[in-house]
Design a protein around this motif. Structure first.
Motif, PDB file in Angstrom:
ATOM      1  N   VAL A   1     -72.718   8.255  44.619  1.00 12.57           N
ATOM      2  CA  VAL A   1     -74.050   8.359  44.028  1.00 12.57           C
ATOM      3  C   VAL A   1     -73.948   8.810  42.569  1.00 12.57           C
ATOM      4  O   VAL A   1     -74.675   8.313  41.699  1.00 12.57           O
TER       5      VAL A   1
ATOM      6  N   GLN B   1     -76.445   9.184  56.895  1.00 15.88           N
ATOM      7  CA  GLN B   1     -77.427   8.202  56.427  1.00 15.88           C
ATOM      8  C   GLN B   1     -77.128   7.790  54.993  1.00 15.88           C
ATOM      9  O   GLN B   1     -77.266   6.618  54.636  1.00 15.88           O
ATOM     10  N   ALA B   2     -76.729   8.745  54.154  1.00 21.26           N
ATOM     11  CA  ALA B   2     -76.357   8.413  52.778  1.00 21.26           C
ATOM     12  C   ALA B   2     -75.220   7.399  52.757  1.00 21.26           C
ATOM     13  O   ALA B   2     -75.226   6.458  51.952  1.00 21.26           O
ATOM     14  N   GLU B   3     -74.249   7.581  53.644  1.00 20.70           N
ATOM     15  CA  GLU B   3     -73.145   6.619  53.726  1.00 20.70           C
ATOM     16  C   GLU B   3     -73.660   5.226  54.063  1.00 20.70           C
ATOM     17  O   GLU B   3     -73.212   4.227  53.490  1.00 20.70           O
ATOM     18  N   ARG B   4     -74.619   5.153  54.985  1.00 23.12           N
ATOM     19  CA  ARG B   4     -75.175   3.848  55.346  1.00 23.12           C
ATOM     20  C   ARG B   4     -75.946   3.232  54.183  1.00 23.12           C
ATOM     21  O   ARG B   4     -75.895   2.012  53.967  1.00 23.12           O
ATOM     22  N   GLU B   5     -76.663   4.073  53.439  1.00 26.26           N
ATOM     23  CA  GLU B   5     -77.447   3.559  52.321  1.00 26.26           C
ATOM     24  C   GLU B   5     -76.559   2.925  51.255  1.00 26.26           C
ATOM     25  O   GLU B   5     -76.916   1.902  50.667  1.00 26.26           O
ATOM     26  N   ILE B   6     -75.411   3.511  50.981  1.00 25.77           N
ATOM     27  CA  ILE B   6     -74.555   3.041  49.888  1.00 25.77           C
ATOM     28  C   ILE B   6     -73.408   2.165  50.372  1.00 25.77           C
ATOM     29  O   ILE B   6     -72.576   1.735  49.563  1.00 25.77           O
TER      30      ILE B   6
ATOM     31  N   PRO C   1     -69.783  10.395  49.551  1.00 28.63           N
ATOM     32  CA  PRO C   1     -71.122   9.951  49.144  1.00 28.63           C
ATOM     33  C   PRO C   1     -71.604  10.573  47.844  1.00 28.63           C
ATOM     34  O   PRO C   1     -72.246   9.896  47.033  1.00 28.63           O
TER      35      PRO C   1
ATOM     36  N   ALA D   1     -79.917   0.842  46.832  1.00 30.91           N
ATOM     37  CA  ALA D   1     -78.870   1.617  47.504  1.00 30.91           C
ATOM     38  C   ALA D   1     -78.713   2.991  46.866  1.00 30.91           C
ATOM     39  O   ALA D   1     -78.539   3.998  47.555  1.00 30.91           O
TER      40      ALA D   1
ATOM     41  N   ARG E   1     -70.376   0.511  47.925  1.00 31.41           N
ATOM     42  CA  ARG E   1     -69.311   1.458  47.632  1.00 31.41           C
ATOM     43  C   ARG E   1     -67.926   0.835  47.554  1.00 31.41           C
ATOM     44  O   ARG E   1     -67.041   1.391  46.909  1.00 31.41           O
TER      45      ARG E   1
ATOM     46  N   GLY F   1     -79.306   6.431  48.861  1.00 34.81           N
ATOM     47  CA  GLY F   1     -78.210   7.397  48.944  1.00 34.81           C
ATOM     48  C   GLY F   1     -78.589   8.735  48.349  1.00 34.81           C
ATOM     49  O   GLY F   1     -78.294   9.798  48.915  1.00 34.81           O
TER      50      GLY F   1
END
Length: 353
Positions: free
Chosen positions: A195, A330-335, A191, A291, A339, A295
């Motif tokens: 980002v 959560q960062a993984e879900r956001e991006i 992540p 996103a 990705r 992230g």
């Protein structure tokens, strides 16, 4: 860091302010709570905040004059979204016998922000936890925030503080989250890399949003525990100590509030918040930029969690690493939506694709 004299002086003030007798006969109880930068004293009906004499790269509360100034800033800035909560700046004095006093005579030795005590059960995080929350209440908060952003002066000359803040904080995110003692590199590296890449590639879009007037001076720390679902809604605890950290894309800030609500188990709140803002500010960022915002904020949350493990003493040491892992996931879900795509079409910078 505070010196020994400052530590002793602060401890004496905390002891005085933790005693109900300090506030007069109408006060029967005081709940003293320590935060990273302040002590907060919750009495029966009012709340008093005492800023610690600390200095960091992002703030300076090291002198009485500086603490006085930032107490005034806290009052001024929070009047925008919580005028019924923030009451006044109150001097803390020491009389000729060496005793502290509120409202008496003597030399001013510090300042306090005085606030109305809000019902804890009506804070947004508490309402989410108890399941006592309606879409109508969220829409009221969303409309309040949308109106707030619409009436903010656009930040074109100072707007460059926003991408500089994102890039600088992301650099710190990486440095902290990859410290070997936290053992998070295996899950955080991916992540962080994504980002970083998004920040580099999408910076021209952010800079274009600055030029078209999409960046304003916002709240700075918009989280569920800072939103009270009373009438009218009170949105408290604006980040008063560093203006550059309040320069923000409103969609970033409101998306962050929705992200935090999602992590508390209420994912349905974020679309309502974002839609209400889009109804008033039609220049919604494209999906990639949102996103990136999500992230980045999630990684910042992870970093702030493990940063508690660098404090002395460490409060609640068992809490912070699991919380950081939740934010990294959560960062993984956001991006997730961006990705795996290496080639993307260009998108408008001040509107949806």
């Amino acid at each position: 860091m505070m010196g020994h004299r400052q530590i002793a002086d602060l401890a004496a003030k905390v002891r005085f302010l933790s005693d109900p007798a300090a506030y007069g006969s109408g006060t029967t109880h005081v709940d003293a709570r320590e935060t990273h930068m302040s002590w907060v004293f919750l009495t029966d009906e009012l709340v008093y905040k005492l800023k610690k004499p600390v200095r960091h790269a992002f703030l300076n509360f090291s002198t009485i004059a500086r603490r006085h100034f930032y107490c005034g800033e806290e009052l001024r800035l929070n009047a925008r979204l919580a005028a019924e909560t923030y009451r006044r700046v109150l001097p803390l004095r020491r009389d000729v016998s060496g005793h502290f006093t509120l409202g008496g005579s003597g030399r001013v030795v510090d300042r306090l922000v005085e606030m109305k005590r809000l019902p804890q059960g009506d804070m947004l995080d508490a309402r989410i936890g108890s399941g006592r929350l309606t879409a109508a209440e969220i829409n009221e908060v969303a409309k309040t925030l949308a109106a707030f952003y619409v009436h903010r002066q656009v930040e074109i000359d100072d707007g460059g503080a926003y991408p500089r803040h994102l890039i600088g904080e992301q650099r710190i995110n990486r440095a902290i989250l990859l410290k070997p003692e936290f053992a998070l590199a295996d899950i955080a590296s991916g992540p962080l890399d994504i980002v970083d890449a998004l920040l580099q590639r999408l910076r021209p879009r952010i800079e274009a949003r600055i030029l078209c007037g999409a960046i304003v001076e916002g709240h700075g720390d918009l989280r569920p525990e800072h939103v009270c679902l009373c009438q009218p809604p009170q949105i408290i605890d604006c980040l008063e100590f560093n203006r550059s950290m309040r320069i923000v894309d409103p969609f970033d800030e409101i998306n962050y509030l929705g992200l935090e609500c999602e992590m508390l188990g209420a994912p349905w709140i974020r679309p309502l918040l974002v839609q209400a803002l889009e109804n008033r500010l039609p220049d919604r960022p494209d999906a990639e930029l949102l996103a990136l915002y999500g992230g980045f904020r999630a990684l910042l949350g992870a970093r702030l969690a493990v940063a508690h493990l660098l404090e002395t003493p460490i409060r609640h040491p068992e809490k912070w690493r699991p919380q950081a892992i939740r934010y990294i996931k959560q960062a993984e879900r956001e991006i997730f939506s961006v990705r795996s795509r290496s080639v993307r079409k260009s998108t408008p910078v001040c509107g949806d694709a």
